[in-house]
Design a protein around this motif. Structure first.
Motif, PDB file in Angstrom:
ATOM      1  N   LYS A 102       0.735  -1.271   0.020  1.00 28.02           N
ATOM      2  CA  LYS A 102       0.087  -0.206   0.079  1.00 28.02           C
ATOM      3  C   LYS A 102       0.846   1.147  -0.021  1.00 28.02           C
ATOM      4  CE  LYS A 102      -4.019  -1.781   2.433  1.00 28.02           C
ATOM      5  NZ  LYS A 102      -4.233  -1.930   3.871  1.00 28.02           N
ATOM      6  N   ALA A 103       1.928   1.313   1.179  1.00 28.88           N
ATOM      7  CA  ALA A 103       2.775   2.383   0.921  1.00 28.88           C
ATOM      8  C   ALA A 103       3.719   2.645  -0.523  1.00 28.88           C
ATOM      9  CB  ALA A 103       3.777   2.135   2.194  1.00 28.88           C
ATOM     10  N   PHE A 104       4.008   1.491  -0.965  1.00 29.25           N
ATOM     11  CA  PHE A 104       4.730   1.710  -2.244  1.00 29.25           C
ATOM     12  C   PHE A 104       3.812   2.234  -3.193  1.00 29.25           C
ATOM     13  CE2 PHE A 104       7.825  -1.665  -0.751  1.00 29.25           C
ATOM     14  CZ  PHE A 104       8.817  -0.839  -0.739  1.00 29.25           C
ATOM     15  N   LYS A 105       2.425   2.002  -3.338  1.00 30.95           N
ATOM     16  CA  LYS A 105       1.683   2.177  -4.425  1.00 30.95           C
ATOM     17  C   LYS A 105       1.313   3.834  -4.269  1.00 30.95           C
ATOM     18  CE  LYS A 105      -0.579  -1.961  -5.275  1.00 30.95           C
ATOM     19  NZ  LYS A 105      -1.922  -2.985  -5.030  1.00 30.95           N
ATOM     20  N   LYS A 106       1.032   4.017  -2.909  1.00 27.01           N
ATOM     21  CA  LYS A 106       0.666   5.613  -2.542  1.00 27.01           C
ATOM     22  C   LYS A 106       2.129   6.473  -2.710  1.00 27.01           C
ATOM     23  CE  LYS A 106      -2.064   7.654   1.027  1.00 27.01           C
ATOM     24  NZ  LYS A 106      -2.699   7.533   2.311  1.00 27.01           N
ATOM     25  N   CYS A 107       3.208   5.898  -2.772  1.00 28.88           N
ATOM     26  CA  CYS A 107       4.272   6.699  -3.003  1.00 28.88           C
ATOM     27  C   CYS A 107       4.005   7.109  -4.671  1.00 28.88           C
ATOM     28  CB  CYS A 107       5.529   5.928  -2.592  1.00 28.88           C
ATOM     29  SG  CYS A 107       6.213   6.352  -1.150  1.00 28.88           S
ATOM     30  N   ILE A 108       3.970   6.142  -5.345  1.00 33.76           N
ATOM     31  CA  ILE A 108       4.027   6.256  -6.647  1.00 33.76           C
ATOM     32  C   ILE A 108       3.117   7.457  -7.093  1.00 33.76           C
ATOM     33  CG2 ILE A 108       3.792   4.797  -8.998  1.00 33.76           C
ATOM     34  CD1 ILE A 108       6.446   4.272  -7.532  1.00 33.76           C
ATOM     35  N   ASN A 109       1.813   6.859  -6.548  1.00 35.06           N
ATOM     36  CA  ASN A 109       0.739   7.667  -6.892  1.00 35.06           C
ATOM     37  C   ASN A 109       0.927   9.426  -6.567  1.00 35.06           C
ATOM     38  OD1 ASN A 109      -1.174   6.189  -8.019  1.00 35.06           O
ATOM     39  ND2 ASN A 109      -2.058   5.516  -6.024  1.00 35.06           N
ATOM     40  N   ILE A 110       1.730   9.641  -5.357  1.00 38.16           N
ATOM     41  CA  ILE A 110       2.012  11.108  -5.046  1.00 38.16           C
ATOM     42  C   ILE A 110       2.879  11.561  -5.581  1.00 38.16           C
ATOM     43  CG2 ILE A 110       2.462  12.652  -2.905  1.00 38.16           C
ATOM     44  CD1 ILE A 110       0.909  10.625  -1.432  1.00 38.16           C
ATOM     45  N   TRP A 111       4.302  10.745  -5.528  1.00 38.82           N
ATOM     46  CA  TRP A 111       5.505  11.262  -6.128  1.00 38.82           C
ATOM     47  C   TRP A 111       5.826  10.757  -7.383  1.00 38.82           C
ATOM     48  CZ3 TRP A 111       5.334  10.037  -0.655  1.00 38.82           C
ATOM     49  CH2 TRP A 111       5.284  11.293  -0.109  1.00 38.82           C
ATOM     50  N   GLY A 112       5.207   9.970  -7.758  1.00 39.24           N
ATOM     51  CA  GLY A 112       5.794   9.047  -9.145  1.00 39.24           C
ATOM     52  C   GLY A 112       6.987   8.369  -9.022  1.00 39.24           C
ATOM     53  N   ARG A 113       7.457   8.061  -7.639  1.00 39.89           N
ATOM     54  CA  ARG A 113       8.648   7.333  -7.219  1.00 39.89           C
ATOM     55  C   ARG A 113       8.691   6.922  -5.853  1.00 39.89           C
ATOM     56  NH1 ARG A 113      12.278  10.522  -3.688  1.00 39.89           N
ATOM     57  NH2 ARG A 113      13.716   8.918  -4.098  1.00 39.89           N
ATOM     58  N   VAL A 114       9.311   5.821  -5.545  1.00 41.45           N
ATOM     59  CA  VAL A 114       9.425   5.423  -4.228  1.00 41.45           C
ATOM     60  C   VAL A 114      10.054   6.169  -3.177  1.00 41.45           C
ATOM     61  CG1 VAL A 114      10.012   3.404  -2.652  1.00 41.45           C
ATOM     62  CG2 VAL A 114       9.079   2.716  -4.643  1.00 41.45           C
ATOM     63  N   TYR A 115       9.356   6.656  -2.228  1.00 43.46           N
ATOM     64  CA  TYR A 115      10.281   7.791  -0.951  1.00 43.46           C
ATOM     65  C   TYR A 115      10.285   6.865   0.135  1.00 43.46           C
ATOM     66  CZ  TYR A 115      11.022  11.986   1.544  1.00 43.46           C
ATOM     67  OH  TYR A 115      11.353  12.705   2.477  1.00 43.46           O
ATOM     68  N   GLU A 116      11.333   6.418   0.558  1.00 43.66           N
ATOM     69  CA  GLU A 116      11.592   5.477   1.459  1.00 43.66           C
ATOM     70  C   GLU A 116      11.135   5.992   2.904  1.00 43.66           C
ATOM     71  OE1 GLU A 116      13.787   6.099  -0.908  1.00 43.66           O
ATOM     72  OE2 GLU A 116      14.453   4.194  -1.701  1.00 43.66           O
ATOM     73  N   PRO A 117      11.518   7.179   3.286  1.00 41.29           N
ATOM     74  CA  PRO A 117      10.876   7.718   4.657  1.00 41.29           C
ATOM     75  C   PRO A 117       9.403   7.632   4.590  1.00 41.29           C
ATOM     76  CG  PRO A 117      12.615   9.261   3.932  1.00 41.29           C
ATOM     77  CD  PRO A 117      12.208   8.076   2.713  1.00 41.29           C
ATOM     78  N   PHE A 118       8.839   7.682   3.683  1.00 40.35           N
ATOM     79  CA  PHE A 118       7.467   7.728   3.692  1.00 40.35           C
ATOM     80  C   PHE A 118       6.870   6.075   3.965  1.00 40.35           C
ATOM     81  CE2 PHE A 118       3.136   7.128   1.245  1.00 40.35           C
ATOM     82  CZ  PHE A 118       2.395   8.000   1.861  1.00 40.35           C
ATOM     83  N   VAL A 119       7.527   5.379   3.082  1.00 37.75           N
ATOM     84  CA  VAL A 119       7.308   3.982   3.276  1.00 37.75           C
ATOM     85  C   VAL A 119       7.497   3.359   4.580  1.00 37.75           C
ATOM     86  CG1 VAL A 119       7.898   1.680   2.481  1.00 37.75           C
ATOM     87  CG2 VAL A 119       7.672   3.425   0.931  1.00 37.75           C
ATOM     88  N   VAL A 120       8.469   3.920   5.132  1.00 34.52           N
ATOM     89  CA  VAL A 120       8.992   3.436   6.673  1.00 34.52           C
ATOM     90  C   VAL A 120       7.690   3.877   7.842  1.00 34.52           C
ATOM     91  CG1 VAL A 120      10.610   3.524   8.658  1.00 34.52           C
ATOM     92  CG2 VAL A 120      11.396   3.108   6.263  1.00 34.52           C
TER      93      VAL A 120
END
Ligand code: SF4
Ligand code: SF4
Length: 171
Positions: A102-120
């Motif tokens: 879910k975190a990875f998908k949300k990152c992609i939706n928001i920033w278009g890339r994986v943002y590790e701190p957000f995932v953590v």
């Protein structure tokens, strides 16, 4: 899970049921499986065989719950069977979405890339509740394996000797 769901898995992965019959039963996939490192007795080959014979696989299967999609099994398999993709298709058909996904998908939706701190941050409740923290040393060991390692340089004099034996003979 019913027979129709098996067909969904084959559709998602591009495999046919018969494709799993090529499995040699060598269990190399089990020996390299990241989840097996955590002593959960995980055997990716068993999952393929279950799909092959049309057995029901529940959401609590260890690979469905913990597969990290590291592809170690796929690259080690003599047939390069893409087991993580099979696991992902299984999850889709079971309607299971891990917090990390879910975190990875949300990152992609928001920033278009994986943002590790957000995932953590998003996965923190799972990390704390699920007892993952105790596995951190193991994961760090695994992560360290993938870090670039320094390659020792042969001294320049040795290199020239080794590479240009004719030149050395001339001097
Ligand atoms: S991709 Fe999944 S099944 Fe394959 S080695 Fe990694 S954790 Fe194990
Ligand atoms: S490594 Fe490949 S061939 Fe060997 S048991 Fe696993 S899936 Fe089957």
């Amino acid at each position: 899970m019913n027979e129709i769901d098996h067909e969904i898995i084959f559709k998602y992965t591009g495999y046919r049921r018969a494709d799993f019959s090529v499995c040699l039963g060598c269990k190399i996939c089990a020996s390299v499986c990241t989840v097996n490192d955590l002593e959960l007795n995980v055997n990716p080959q068993e999952l393929l065989m279950k799909l092959f014979v049309g057995e029901i696989i529940e959401g609590d299967h260890p690979l469905v719950r913990y597969c990290t999609s590291c592809y170690r099994c796929a690259s080690a398999c003599p047939w390069q069977i893409r087991i993580p993709e099979v696991v992902r298709a299984l999850k889709e058909s079971l309607g299971i979405e891990a917090r990390f996904e879910k975190a990875f998908k949300k990152c992609i939706n928001i920033w278009g890339r994986v943002y590790e701190p957000f995932v953590v941050v998003m996965a923190a409740p799972d990390l704390l509740k699920g007892g993952y923290i105790k596995y951190m040393p193991k994961w760090m060991e695994y992560a360290g394996f993938h870090l670039p390692h320094k390659v020792k340089r042969v001294s320049s004099s040795k290199t020239s000797k080794g590479l240009n034996p004719t030149e050395e003979g001339r001097s």
